[in-house]
Design a protein around this motif. Sequence first.
Motif, PDB file in Angstrom:
ATOM      1  N   HIS A 145       0.809  -1.215   0.000  1.00 42.33           N
ATOM      2  CA  HIS A 145       0.000   0.000   0.000  1.00 42.33           C
ATOM      3  C   HIS A 145       0.847   1.272   0.000  1.00 42.33           C
ATOM      4  CE1 HIS A 145       0.596  -0.951   4.314  1.00 42.33           C
ATOM      5  NE2 HIS A 145       0.657   0.357   4.477  1.00 42.33           N
ATOM      6  N   ASN A 146       2.171   1.151   0.073  1.00 43.83           N
ATOM      7  CA  ASN A 146       3.008   2.342  -0.009  1.00 43.83           C
ATOM      8  C   ASN A 146       3.698   2.484  -1.363  1.00 43.83           C
ATOM      9  OD1 ASN A 146       2.659   3.642   2.471  1.00 43.83           O
ATOM     10  ND2 ASN A 146       3.940   2.135   3.487  1.00 43.83           N
ATOM     11  N   LYS A 147       3.369   1.622  -2.304  1.00 43.25           N
ATOM     12  CA  LYS A 147       3.985   1.709  -3.621  1.00 43.25           C
ATOM     13  C   LYS A 147       3.194   2.687  -4.493  1.00 43.25           C
ATOM     14  CE  LYS A 147       6.121  -2.840  -3.393  1.00 43.25           C
ATOM     15  NZ  LYS A 147       6.329  -4.148  -4.014  1.00 43.25           N
ATOM     16  N   SER A 148       3.491   3.961  -4.316  1.00 44.45           N
ATOM     17  CA  SER A 148       2.791   5.004  -5.052  1.00 44.45           C
ATOM     18  C   SER A 148       3.755   6.114  -5.409  1.00 44.45           C
ATOM     19  CB  SER A 148       1.637   5.573  -4.213  1.00 44.45           C
ATOM     20  OG  SER A 148       2.153   6.264  -3.086  1.00 44.45           O
ATOM     21  N   ASN A 149       3.368   6.921  -6.374  1.00 46.03           N
ATOM     22  CA  ASN A 149       4.217   8.037  -6.774  1.00 46.03           C
ATOM     23  C   ASN A 149       4.360   9.065  -5.661  1.00 46.03           C
ATOM     24  OD1 ASN A 149       4.650   6.995  -9.338  1.00 46.03           O
ATOM     25  ND2 ASN A 149       2.833   7.985 -10.186  1.00 46.03           N
ATOM     26  N   GLU A 150       3.359   9.141  -4.782  1.00 50.35           N
ATOM     27  CA  GLU A 150       3.420  10.102  -3.690  1.00 50.35           C
ATOM     28  C   GLU A 150       4.626   9.841  -2.793  1.00 50.35           C
ATOM     29  OE1 GLU A 150       0.697  11.797   0.017  1.00 50.35           O
ATOM     30  OE2 GLU A 150       0.180   9.905  -0.957  1.00 50.35           O
ATOM     31  N   SER A 151       4.997   8.574  -2.650  1.00 48.99           N
ATOM     32  CA  SER A 151       6.121   8.215  -1.795  1.00 48.99           C
ATOM     33  C   SER A 151       7.421   8.843  -2.286  1.00 48.99           C
ATOM     34  CB  SER A 151       6.283   6.690  -1.749  1.00 48.99           C
ATOM     35  OG  SER A 151       5.133   6.084  -1.208  1.00 48.99           O
ATOM     36  N   GLU A 152       7.488   9.161  -3.571  1.00 53.44           N
ATOM     37  CA  GLU A 152       8.723   9.668  -4.152  1.00 53.44           C
ATOM     38  C   GLU A 152       8.749  11.177  -4.320  1.00 53.44           C
ATOM     39  OE1 GLU A 152       9.240   7.705  -7.868  1.00 53.44           O
ATOM     40  OE2 GLU A 152       8.838   5.710  -7.073  1.00 53.44           O
ATOM     41  N   SER A 153       7.643  11.849  -4.033  1.00 54.09           N
ATOM     42  CA  SER A 153       7.509  13.236  -4.460  1.00 54.09           C
ATOM     43  C   SER A 153       8.336  14.232  -3.675  1.00 54.09           C
ATOM     44  CB  SER A 153       6.026  13.643  -4.416  1.00 54.09           C
ATOM     45  OG  SER A 153       5.556  13.626  -3.072  1.00 54.09           O
ATOM     46  N   GLN A 154       8.694  13.922  -2.436  1.00 52.84           N
ATOM     47  CA  GLN A 154       9.410  14.891  -1.610  1.00 52.84           C
ATOM     48  C   GLN A 154      10.600  14.244  -0.908  1.00 52.84           C
ATOM     49  OE1 GLN A 154       8.782  18.097  -1.694  1.00 52.84           O
ATOM     50  NE2 GLN A 154       6.991  17.855  -2.997  1.00 52.84           N
ATOM     51  N   ALA A 155      11.422  13.552  -1.660  1.00 57.73           N
ATOM     52  CA  ALA A 155      12.634  12.923  -1.117  1.00 57.73           C
ATOM     53  C   ALA A 155      13.851  13.674  -1.642  1.00 57.73           C
ATOM     54  CB  ALA A 155      12.700  11.450  -1.515  1.00 57.73           C
ATOM     55  N   PHE A 156      14.804  13.961  -0.731  1.00 57.08           N
ATOM     56  CA  PHE A 156      15.992  14.718  -1.104  1.00 57.08           C
ATOM     57  C   PHE A 156      17.215  14.088  -0.446  1.00 57.08           C
ATOM     58  CE2 PHE A 156      12.326  17.463  -1.162  1.00 57.08           C
ATOM     59  CZ  PHE A 156      12.447  18.165  -2.362  1.00 57.08           C
ATOM     60  N   PHE A 157      18.321  14.060  -1.182  1.00 56.71           N
ATOM     61  CA  PHE A 157      19.544  13.413  -0.698  1.00 56.71           C
ATOM     62  C   PHE A 157      20.687  14.421  -0.624  1.00 56.71           C
ATOM     63  CE2 PHE A 157      16.986  10.150  -2.774  1.00 56.71           C
ATOM     64  CZ  PHE A 157      16.949   9.177  -1.786  1.00 56.71           C
ATOM     65  N   TYR A 158      21.474  14.312   0.447  1.00 56.91           N
ATOM     66  CA  TYR A 158      22.606  15.206   0.673  1.00 56.91           C
ATOM     67  C   TYR A 158      23.829  14.360   1.018  1.00 56.91           C
ATOM     68  CZ  TYR A 158      18.895  18.664   0.902  1.00 56.91           C
ATOM     69  OH  TYR A 158      17.798  19.447   0.596  1.00 56.91           O
ATOM     70  N   CYS A 159      24.840  14.444   0.183  1.00 55.87           N
ATOM     71  CA  CYS A 159      26.052  13.634   0.359  1.00 55.87           C
ATOM     72  C   CYS A 159      27.217  14.530   0.773  1.00 55.87           C
ATOM     73  CB  CYS A 159      26.392  12.892  -0.931  1.00 55.87           C
ATOM     74  SG  CYS A 159      25.098  11.758  -1.491  1.00 55.87           S
ATOM     75  N   ARG A 160      27.857  14.177   1.868  1.00 56.64           N
ATOM     76  CA  ARG A 160      28.957  14.988   2.384  1.00 56.64           C
ATOM     77  C   ARG A 160      30.270  14.616   1.693  1.00 56.64           C
ATOM     78  NH1 ARG A 160      29.159  14.679   8.568  1.00 56.64           N
ATOM     79  NH2 ARG A 160      29.991  12.614   8.161  1.00 56.64           N
ATOM     80  N   ASP A 161      30.964  15.622   1.160  1.00 54.02           N
ATOM     81  CA  ASP A 161      32.253  15.410   0.512  1.00 54.02           C
ATOM     82  C   ASP A 161      33.278  14.969   1.556  1.00 54.02           C
ATOM     83  OD1 ASP A 161      33.937  16.089  -2.065  1.00 54.02           O
ATOM     84  OD2 ASP A 161      35.051  16.872  -0.351  1.00 54.02           O
ATOM     85  N   GLU A 162      34.216  14.131   1.134  1.00 54.34           N
ATOM     86  CA  GLU A 162      35.164  13.549   2.079  1.00 54.34           C
ATOM     87  C   GLU A 162      36.356  14.452   2.417  1.00 54.34           C
ATOM     88  OE1 GLU A 162      37.904  11.082  -1.143  1.00 54.34           O
ATOM     89  OE2 GLU A 162      36.622  10.005   0.261  1.00 54.34           O
TER      90      GLU A 162
END
Length: 222
Positions: A145-162
């Motif tokens: 029941h969580n496999k929907s486009n809404e699940s992806e609409s507000q996801a953001f990723f931040y990767c810290r440089d080494e």
Amino acid sequence: SVRKLCFEAEENMTSNWETVAIFVSSTFNDMQAERDLLIKQVFHALRTWCEARNLRLVEADLRWGITEKDAIYNKNIVRKCLERIDACRPFFLCFLGQRRGWVPHNEDVSEATLLAFPGLEKYVGLASMTELEILHALINPFHEHNKSNESESQAFFYCRDESYLSNLPAKPALLRHLYTNEGIRDASERDLHDQELRRWKEKVLPETGRPVYFYQASWDIH
């Protein structure tokens, strides 16, 4: 009474408010500074913005939400994290540094968790907790029941440089273990963790189609 009328008026005003919950995903100890900055500054300002629009902002910071009983006796760390992601959909923030983090194995996951999240079992022992959270949030949710486009609409990723690693103090020597995979004694396992972390940053995250930002950090020796 006047007090009753005031209470009813306040209740009517707040009944139209909507709650907005944000899940923050990352390894814990090496991301304390980022999490503290989010809570004390970013979310503080965002909460003011939300309140002006009848929105209640709630941040899911699991540093304070998991008990020793959950971790040791109930084997519920994984379940609590996944349930909190569901409660926060579609808002998901993820921070990745140079440490892959804890990989839950069969002995760490309760039968109740596997029943509640039937798609989880095939990843146990293979994916880190942070990777499980990303999978459940938007790549391959562990129940239908969580496999929907809404699940992806507000996801953001931040990767810290080494680059900050070159400024880490020489003492204590174990400090690098906190921020990298160097604390893993077995060389082959350590290499695996490094490779998987690199694969997620360079391949898996970009393939989600969601924004991936890279940022630099500096070590304050004072």
